[in-house]
Design an enzyme around this catalytic site. Structure first.
Site, short mmCIF file in Angstrom:
data_model
loop_
_atom_site.label_atom_id
_atom_site.label_comp_id
_atom_site.label_asym_id
_atom_site.label_seq_id
_atom_site.Cartn_x
_atom_site.Cartn_y
_atom_site.Cartn_z
N TRP A 22 36.65 56.56 37.68
CA TRP A 22 36.22 56.33 36.32
C TRP A 22 35.74 54.89 36.23
CZ3 TRP A 22 35.27 59.14 32.15
CH2 TRP A 22 35.21 58.50 30.91
N ASN A 195 37.71 47.83 27.99
CA ASN A 195 37.88 47.49 29.41
C ASN A 195 37.67 48.71 30.30
OD1 ASN A 195 40.34 48.74 30.21
ND2 ASN A 195 41.57 47.01 29.53
N PHE A 197 39.21 50.62 32.18
CA PHE A 197 40.10 51.78 32.23
C PHE A 197 39.90 52.72 31.05
CE2 PHE A 197 42.66 48.36 34.25
CZ PHE A 197 42.76 48.92 35.51
N LYS A 198 39.46 52.17 29.93
CA LYS A 198 39.59 52.88 28.66
C LYS A 198 38.60 54.05 28.53
CE LYS A 198 42.93 50.17 27.81
NZ LYS A 198 43.24 49.09 26.91
N ASN A 199 38.88 54.93 27.58
CA ASN A 199 38.03 56.13 27.40
C ASN A 199 36.58 55.74 27.12
OD1 ASN A 199 40.65 57.16 27.34
ND2 ASN A 199 40.06 58.88 26.04
#
Ligand SMILES: *Cc1c(COP(=O)(O)O)cnc(C)c1O
Length: 443
Positions: A22, A195, A197-199
């Site tokens: 991701w 950031n 990692f976020k969705n």
């Protein structure tokens, strides 16, 4: 059906290459980023990508105004400054969250207070909120943890009764809905992170969302040095009227986030499908407790976690030890599992030592000098503690991972739970579960 676990030298169920990373980059990202490069405009609080993205995000969540920021932490800090939090004010947040939900208070010289969580949703328990309110309380920061909306109706009612501001920490919950409304648009101000990692990913960055013209204007000032803008020329006048910071974002993160936003709902739908499938299948295994989502909420599964219960698995074992053993065995089967927060936030050293600015006891000393004591005793947060002892994150539920990977994960869980005695024999082995540094998506 005894099988040799990978932890005992058997063949792992999964390989690292079964997982995709991701975020997913598409031609939409390339198109917006090319626009930046072609325009030659790379930064500026009113630059075209930033301005467009602010409008698009406000429209997406159903709020009147949005400001992009350098991070979610910056958006939270700006929010506290915008609602007028000052030295010695107390800010209440959840005991199970990321540090920034609490450290933003310290950045504003205010004092974080914590409320224990609901054992089913892992969000701030509204029934415990009022007990944490004092005459010094100024704001509440509910966190939509792991993508599940906090129970905002009772929280908002308590806040209104005590005349407190509500700042939603929606950093993990882009697109989540509470009783039909998008989170971030319900409290006085909402803060999101962009950031990686976020969705919703912009590389780095954040979003400050509000319906209030007053908070918007304060946010604009705080975001850029507190510097006033001339009403006629729209230029900065280099005369700071209030204390501000440098929290302005730039064009490339805004462009990337615009491209990502076009796919947010589609990618959230994949997370939800993967999570619901895992919950259905893993929920059949005695001793595995899938996450709970109330029927009137839309959970967007920034993270997917399960809890382990040794008793339900038919074992007389200390719960924390059981979790560690199962986690290690799953990890050796190739399942990317591991903890995110390992302790309630108030258990972290900074709260235990209460050493803040310059290693001094400030800002706690503002009120401690008046005889008020701050005691971040972890025993006051038994539910958050229980969760931290017994949960693990199952990584990789984000797109483009799908049912094939979920099936392998389920197979590995069955394998480990069918051979728990083997797993428990390695509880003390030097194995360190967690996402490897190449799986950039946390969820
Ligand atoms: C990610 C996150 C933040 C901070 O976001 P950054 O953009 O990394 O500063 C704040 N609160 C929560 C709950 C988060 O998960």
């Amino acid at each position: 059906m005894s099988e040799k676990l990978a932890i005992d030298g058997g063949t792992p169920v999964l390989k690292r290459s079964d997982y995709s990373n991701w975020p997913i980059i598409t031609d939409d990202d390339r198109r917006f980023i090319d626009e930046v490069l072609d325009s030659g405009i790379v930064a500026g609080g009113t630059a075209p990508q930033v301005a467009a993205f602010e409008q698009e995000w406000a429209g997406y969540v159903g709020a009147k105004h949005c400001l992009t920021t350098t991070s979610g932490t910056a958006a939270l800090h700006m929010a506290l400054a915008a609602v007028g939090v000052g030295p010695g004010d107390e800010i209440i947040t959840s005991a199970f969250t990321f540090l920034a939900s609490a450290s933003c208070a310290l950045h504003q010289n205010a004092i974080p207070m914590f409320v224990d969580i609901d054992p089913r949703t892992y969000n701030m328990d509204p029934a415990r909120l009022e007990a944490a309110i004092t005459e010094r309380t100024k704001a509440i920061i509910p966190v939509h943890i792991q993508g599940l909306p906090a129970d905002l109706d009772p929280i908002m009612a308590i806040a209104r009764k005590h005349n407190l501001s509500v700042i939603e920490d929606a950093c993990q919950a882009h697109g989540a809905e509470y009783r039909g409304r998008k989170v971030g648009s319900i409290g006085d101000i909402g803060a999101f992170s962009l950031n990686n990692f976020k969705n919703l990913c912009g590389g780095e960055g954040g979003l400050f969302v509000t319906d209030s013209e007053t908070y918007l204007q304060k946010g604009v000032l705080v975001r850029c040095f507190g510097d006033e803008i001339d009403e006629v020329s729209h230029r900065r006048v280099y005369n700071a009227s209030i204390l501000g910071y440098m929290y302005r974002n730039q064009e490339l993160p805004a462009a990337l986030a615009r491209g990502q936003l076009l796919h947010l709902d589609e990618h959230n739908a994949v997370r939800i499908a993967n999570a619901e499938y895992l919950s259905r299948e893993l929920g059949k295994i005695p001793g595995v407790i899938p996450p709970h989502c109330p029927p009137d909420s839309k959970h967007v599964y920034f993270m997917y976690n399960v809890r382990f219960d040794p008793q339900a698995a038919g074992l007389d074992c200390e719960p924390r030890r059981f979790r560690i053993a199962v986690e290690k065995a799953l990890y050796k089967e190739g399942v990317l599992v591991g903890q995110w927060q390992t302790m309630p936030v108030p258990a972290q050293d900074i709260f235990q030592s209460k050493l803040g600015y310059g290693g001094s006891s400030y800002p706690w000393s503002i009120n401690e000098a008046k005889g008020i004591r701050y005691d971040y005793n972890v025993d006051n947060f038994p539910v958050a503690k229980m969760l931290c002892d017994t949960y693990t994150v199952v990584h990789g539920i984000h797109a483009p991972n799908g049912k094939a990977l979920m099936d392998q994960i389920v197979t590995a869980f069955h394998k480990v739970f069918g051979n728990l005695d083997q797993a428990l024999a390695h509880a003390d082995a030097a194995i360190y579960p967690g996402a490897d540094s190449k799986l950039y998506g946390a969820g």
